[in-house]
Design a protein around this motif. Structure first.
Motif, PDB file in Angstrom:
ATOM      1  N   THR A 145       0.811  -1.218   0.000  1.00 37.42           N
ATOM      2  CA  THR A 145       0.000   0.000   0.000  1.00 37.42           C
ATOM      3  C   THR A 145       0.843   1.266   0.000  1.00 37.42           C
ATOM      4  OG1 THR A 145      -0.152   0.183   2.425  1.00 37.42           O
ATOM      5  CG2 THR A 145      -1.773  -1.230   1.312  1.00 37.42           C
ATOM      6  N   VAL A 146       2.165   1.119  -0.072  1.00 39.85           N
ATOM      7  CA  VAL A 146       3.075   2.260   0.044  1.00 39.85           C
ATOM      8  C   VAL A 146       3.641   2.646  -1.319  1.00 39.85           C
ATOM      9  CG1 VAL A 146       5.273   3.066   0.999  1.00 39.85           C
ATOM     10  CG2 VAL A 146       3.692   1.742   2.430  1.00 39.85           C
ATOM     11  N   PHE A 147       3.623   3.947  -1.602  1.00 36.78           N
ATOM     12  CA  PHE A 147       4.218   4.515  -2.807  1.00 36.78           C
ATOM     13  C   PHE A 147       5.302   5.500  -2.381  1.00 36.78           C
ATOM     14  CE2 PHE A 147       0.223   2.882  -4.126  1.00 36.78           C
ATOM     15  CZ  PHE A 147       0.340   2.571  -5.478  1.00 36.78           C
ATOM     16  N   LEU A 148       6.503   5.323  -2.901  1.00 38.08           N
ATOM     17  CA  LEU A 148       7.598   6.246  -2.622  1.00 38.08           C
ATOM     18  C   LEU A 148       7.766   7.171  -3.816  1.00 38.08           C
ATOM     19  CD1 LEU A 148      10.257   3.900  -0.969  1.00 38.08           C
ATOM     20  CD2 LEU A 148       8.332   5.118   0.078  1.00 38.08           C
ATOM     21  N   MET A 149       7.806   8.472  -3.544  1.00 40.21           N
ATOM     22  CA  MET A 149       7.828   9.478  -4.599  1.00 40.21           C
ATOM     23  C   MET A 149       8.994  10.428  -4.396  1.00 40.21           C
ATOM     24  SD  MET A 149       4.774  12.109  -5.699  1.00 40.21           S
ATOM     25  CE  MET A 149       5.008  13.233  -4.302  1.00 40.21           C
ATOM     26  N   PRO A 150       9.779  10.698  -5.442  1.00 39.45           N
ATOM     27  CA  PRO A 150      10.881  11.646  -5.288  1.00 39.45           C
ATOM     28  C   PRO A 150      10.373  13.058  -5.074  1.00 39.45           C
ATOM     29  CG  PRO A 150      10.617  11.049  -7.593  1.00 39.45           C
ATOM     30  CD  PRO A 150       9.694  10.160  -6.808  1.00 39.45           C
ATOM     31  N   GLU A 151      11.073  13.803  -4.220  1.00 38.66           N
ATOM     32  CA  GLU A 151      10.741  15.215  -4.007  1.00 38.66           C
ATOM     33  C   GLU A 151      11.344  16.021  -5.142  1.00 38.66           C
ATOM     34  OE1 GLU A 151      11.518  19.248  -3.163  1.00 38.66           O
ATOM     35  OE2 GLU A 151      13.126  17.774  -2.949  1.00 38.66           O
ATOM     36  N   GLY A 152      10.567  16.973  -5.666  1.00 38.41           N
ATOM     37  CA  GLY A 152      11.083  17.832  -6.726  1.00 38.41           C
ATOM     38  C   GLY A 152       9.963  18.477  -7.516  1.00 38.41           C
TER      39      GLY A 152
END
Length: 250
Positions: free
Chosen positions: A204-211
Motif C-alpha cells: 500500500t506504500v508509494f515512494l515518490m521523489p521530491e522535486g
C-alpha cells in the motif's frame, strides 16, 4: 466551502492524476484551501502560507516571493455552485485535494452525496496528510484515501505530522494507500520505521521523489526505484511535472 483561487476563479480543473495508485487516470481536481501543516517544500503554499504567519518556505530565497494575502487566494462556493461546475466536465473521477481537504470534510461529504445523487458512477479519492481521522459519513462515501504522510524533510514537528490514532485508522483502512515524499536516502529509514510502527503493508506504500522539475525528479529516480524493489513498495513519479512543468491548474 473554501477553495483555492486561480486566475480569479475557484481552482477546479480537468487533468490526469499525476501521483500514486491512480497515476495517469483522467480526473477532475477540486483544490480546497487551508492546511494544518506547513511543509517547507510545499508546491501549493498559496493554500496556507498567509501574510504574518511565521512558517518558512524554500521559496523564501527566490526574488519577489512573498507570503499570500488570504482574502485574495480563497474562493467560497456553495455545494450547489460546485456541482454545477463539475456537471459540465465530462469525467466522473474526482480528486479532492488541497491544502488539507479533511479540514472541510463536512462540506466535502455534502458535495460527494450531491454528486452521487446526480450519477452513482462518480469515483472519489482524496489527498490527505494523514493527521485527521475522517468521520463515518465521509468514509462511507470516499473510494480512496491518498495518504501523503509527512516526514522530517517537511520541516513539520513530529507532534504535528505524526498522529498515532490517525496513522492507525488509515493503516487499517482498505481504501487507504500511503505516499511518502523522499528527498534523500536517509528518508528511507524514517519511512521503514513508520511502516513497522503502524504495520503499514508495503503493497500500500508509494515512494515518490521530491522535486518540482523533471531534472530534480530524475536525479532521485534510479536509487529510489532500487529502494522500492528492496522494500517491496511501489514507485510513483510526478507525471504532471514531466508533462506540464510546475504549473497550477493542469
Amino acid at each position: 466551502m473554501k477553495l483555492a483561487k486561480l486566475n480569479g476563479k475557484p481552482e477546479i480543473f480537468y487533468s490526469i492524476q499525476g501521483e500514486g495508485k491512480s497515476i495517469g487516470k483522467p480526473s477532475i481536481f477540486v483544490r480546497t484551501s487551508l492546511c494544518n501543516l506547513h511543509c517547507i517544500w510545499c508546491d501549493t503554499d498559496y493554500t496556507w502560507n498567509w501574510e504574518s504567519t511565521p512558517f518558512p518556505h524554500e521559496n523564501d530565497a527566490k526574488p519577489g516571493y512573498s507570503k499570500f494575502k488570504k482574502s485574495e487566494y480563497i474562493e467560497e462556493l456553495t455545494t450547489e455552485q460546485i456541482v454545477d461546475i463539475l456537471k459540465e466536465i465530462p469525467c466522473k473521477n474526482l480528486v479532492l485535494t488541497g491544502g488539507e481537504p479533511l479540514l472541510q470534510q463536512t462540506e466535502l461529504k455534502e458535495l460527494m452525496a450531491a454528486l452521487r445523487a446526480e450519477d452513482e458512477n462518480y469515483w472519489f479519492e482524496t489527498e490527505t496528510n494523514g493527521t485527521i481521522i475522517p468521520s463515518d459519513e465521509f468514509d462511507s462515501l470516499i473510494n480512496q484515501y491518498n495518504v501523503s504522510a509527512k516526514l522530517s524533510n517537511s520541516n513539520n514537528s513530529v507532534s504535528l505530522r505524526e498522529k498515532p490514532e490517525a496513522y492507525t485508522f488509515f493503516s487499517n483502512n482498505e481504501k487507504a494507500v500511503f505516499k511518502f515524499v523522499v528527498a534523500t536516502k536517509t528518508d528511507l529509514e524514517e519511512v521503514t520505521s513508520l511502516m513497522r510502527k503502524y504495520e503499514i503493508s508495503p503493497e500500500t506504500v508509494f515512494l515518490m521523489p521530491e522535486g518540482t522539475t523533471a531534472d530534480k525528479l530524475n536525479e532521485k529516480q534510479q536509487w529510489l526505484v532500487e529502494a522500492c524493489k528492496h522494500l517491496g513498495t511501489n514507485y510513483t513519479d510526478r507525471l504532471h511535472i514531466h508533462i506540464y512543468g510546475n504549473k497550477r491548474g493542469v
